[in-house]
Each structure stands twice: as structure tokens, then as C-alpha cells.
Scaffold this active site. Structure first.
Site: not given
Ligand code: NDP
Length: 303
Positions: A102, A177
């Protein structure tokens, strides 16, 4: 013998709360390589889903026809593009890049331009439907792309999406979104304000919710989230409040870019930002309601 159609090679970067179940659907139909910042999550995923785990973004995208990312914000996606182990170092001309983060419209456009210079087609494709929707493969996918890129993206996105809509050029998916989540944040805050007042007045929460959900003030929050997560006091962690705060912030900047005054959503953005500052980076989005409960000294619970 009829030759079988070659199975596409895909890469998925970002196995977070929603990325992981999305990638799991792709692993059932495609050859998949995954990368995650915390490498153990990629290794664990690969073992469980017959996928390969890559050590770097470059390695993950090498040989991939389609790359998908699902990271917290556009800034993390942009940061992964560069450097000797970055995405651009491994991605071949002719590939398709689908960013399910997002993100924000301006960054999406910037990423699209950079990838176009490398001969890579790009679409911003944020999703809605939560982790439950990701697990069920029923997400709504909001796509910003040119028409030809959308055609290529659709069958891939169908692995985890039920409603996949082309909304306009790159950036359009991110804009919708952000507006969607600005409304979600507002519904959460407004519900909490109303129901802590009712709880304080002694109106039973369960009955009040049932009546609301048969009346005109109901919302996805009151129907789909509050019964199992608030009335029970369970408050499971499915979507970080920090990410919702990020989304409503994107929406407010989007309104400014369009010259639209948005006093209500701007105030909701401030309140969500304050909740994030109080509750921290790991709180679930519905904990904004728990904060309202704490401040009011009541709980919205089924008795
Ligand atoms: P999380 O916080 O659960 O996961 C984030 C992911 O990004 C992890 O794989 C994390 O890796 C990785 N990450 C974080 N920082 C970095 C970085 N600097 N470099 C590389 N990788 C990084 O987030 P979500 O999965 O919940 O959300 C992901 C996206 O989807 C967001 O934009 C969110 O707004 C969107 N979204 C989420 C929903 C939900 O219900 N959860 C619903 C709809 C949209 P690591 O494992 O190392 O922390």
C-alpha cells in the site's frame, strides 16, 4: 504428446503478515523464489511451500518473469531497487513488476519510470481484505497500470485476488487504497467514540452492536471486525496500526496534491498518528479502540 505450457518463474519479496499468505497461493501455481529481510522467514516459507529462498533481492529476481513486492511503504520498495544486490541488478528487460505494497501514488509513478528505463513493465497493485482474505485468496486488488500491463498482471493477481480492478495509470491503485484506508481508519475511530460513550451510559454493548448492524450507522468495522475482535476483547494482531497511520497519511497528502480540503480525514489522521505514538509500532489497528476504552475507563465487551 502435447507440450505442456512452461510454468512461469516468479519472485516474491516481503513475507510479512499479508505477503506470506499471498506468496503461498502463488507457490501452488508457479515456480517461486522468495526473499525476506529477515532471512529465516524466507527459509521457513521455502521449506513449507516448495519454493526457493534467495539471499538477496538480486538473486531472488534473477530469471524471474514476474516480480511481486509487499513491503510496508513505497520507500522500502524504492530502497530495494538499488545497489549491487538490489532488484535492478538482477531483473531482466521484459519482466513484469507488481508492487502490492500500500504505497503512495507519487512513489509508484517514480518507480514505474525507473523500471520502464530498464525495459520492465510496472503496476501498483495494493490489496484489501486483510490477512483472512489473503489466506482465502479473496483479496480485492486495485491496479494502476497501462492496459497492456494490466492484461499481463491479471492472471498472476488472480492467484490471491477475487476482484481485480484496473483503475487507471500507475498511481491510481495506490490512490484508491489510501482513500479506502482513510475511511477504514475514520470508521474505527468513530465507532470507538460512539461505543465508549454507550458503554459509559450503561447500554449493553452486544445488543447495541446488533441493533447498529441492523441500522444505517453500520460499517465493515462494526459488522466484520468488532464482533470477534473487540466484543471478545481478543484484539488479535493482523494489521499494524502503524501501517494504517501510514495509509491515512498518504491519503491526506493525496488530497493536498489535488487541492482538496479534507478536514474530517485530516483530523482522523492526527488521531491515528497520536494512537501510533502511544501504542507503538507493533500494535494492531483495532487497538485504537482499546486506547479509547482505556481513556474512558470502560470496555466495549459482550457481557
Ligand atoms: P508486516 O509489517 O507484517 O511485514 C512487512 C514486511 O516488509 C516484512 O516482510 C518485513 O521484513 C519487510 N520489511 C520491513 N522493512 C523492510 C526493509 N526496510 N527492507 C526490506 N524489507 C522490509 O506488514 P504487512 O504484511 O501487514 O503489510 C505489507 C503491506 O501490505 C503494507 O503496505 C500494508 O499496508 C499492506 N496491507 C496489509 C494488510 C494486512 O492485513 N496486514 C491488508 C492490506 C494491505 P521482516 O520479516 O524482516 O520484518
Amino acid at each position: 504428446m502435447t507440450p505442456t505450457k512452461a510454468v512461469k518463474q516468479l519472485a516474491f519479496l516481503g513475507l510479512g503478515a499479508i505477503g506470506r499468505p499471498m506468496a503461498a497461493h502463488l507457490a501452488r501455481s508457479y515456480r517461486l523464489t522468495v526473499w525476506n529481510r529477515t532471512a529465516a522467514r524466507a527459509t521457513e516459507f521455502a521449506a513449507a511451500h516448495h519454493a526457493q529462498a534467495a539471499r538477496t533481492p538480486r538473486e531472488a529476481v534473477s530469471g524471474a518473469e514476474v516480480v511481486l513486492t509487499c513491503l510496508p511503504t513505497s520507500a522500502e520498495v524504492e530502497a530495494l531497487l538499488d545497489g549491487p544486490e538490489g532488484i535492478l541488478a538482477g531483473l531482466a528487460s521484459g519482466a513484469l513488476f507488481l508492487d502490492c505494497t500500500s504505497g503512495d501514488p507519487e512513489s509508484a509513478q517514480r518507480i514505474g519510470v525507473r523500471l520502464a528505463k530498464a525495459g520492465v513493465a510496472f503496476a501498483d497493485c495494493p490489496v484489501s481484505g486483510g490477512t483472512n482474505g489473503a489466506e482465502a485468496g479473496t483479496l480485492t486488488v486495485m491496479v494502476g497500470a497501462d492496459a497492456a500491463t494490466f492484461e499481463r498482471a491479471q492472471p498472476i493477481l488472480a492467484a490471491f485476488g477475487k476482484r481485480i480492478e484496473h483503475l487507471g495509470p500507475v498511481g491510481a491503485g495506490s490512490a484508491l487504497k489510501a482513500v479506502n484506508n482513510a475511511l477504514l481508519a475514520t470508521h474505527i475511530l468513530a465507532f470507538g467514540e460512539g461505543f465508549v460513550a454507550l458503554a459509559k451510559a450503561g447500554v449493553p454493548a452486544q445488543k447495541a452492536l446488533e441493533v447498529l448492524n441492523a441500522s444505517s450507522g453500520r460499517s465493515f468495522v462494526s459488522e466484520g471486525l468488532v464482533p470477534d475482535r473487540v466484543l471478545t476483547g481478543a484484539y488479535p494482531k493482523t494489521f499494524r496500526l502503524a501501517l494504517l497511520d501510514k495509509d491515512i497519511g498518504i491519503a491526506v497528502r493525496f488530497f493536498e496534491s489535488q487541492g482538496i480540503a479534507a478536514p474530517l480525514l485530516s483530523r482522523a489522521s492526527q488521531l491515528m498518528h497520536e494512537a501510533r505514538a502511544t501504542l507503538g509500532e507493533d500494535a494492531d489497528y483495532l487497538e485504537a479502540i482499546r486506547l479509547q476504552e482505556t481513556r474512558a475507563g470502560v470496555a466495549i465487551r459482550a457481557s
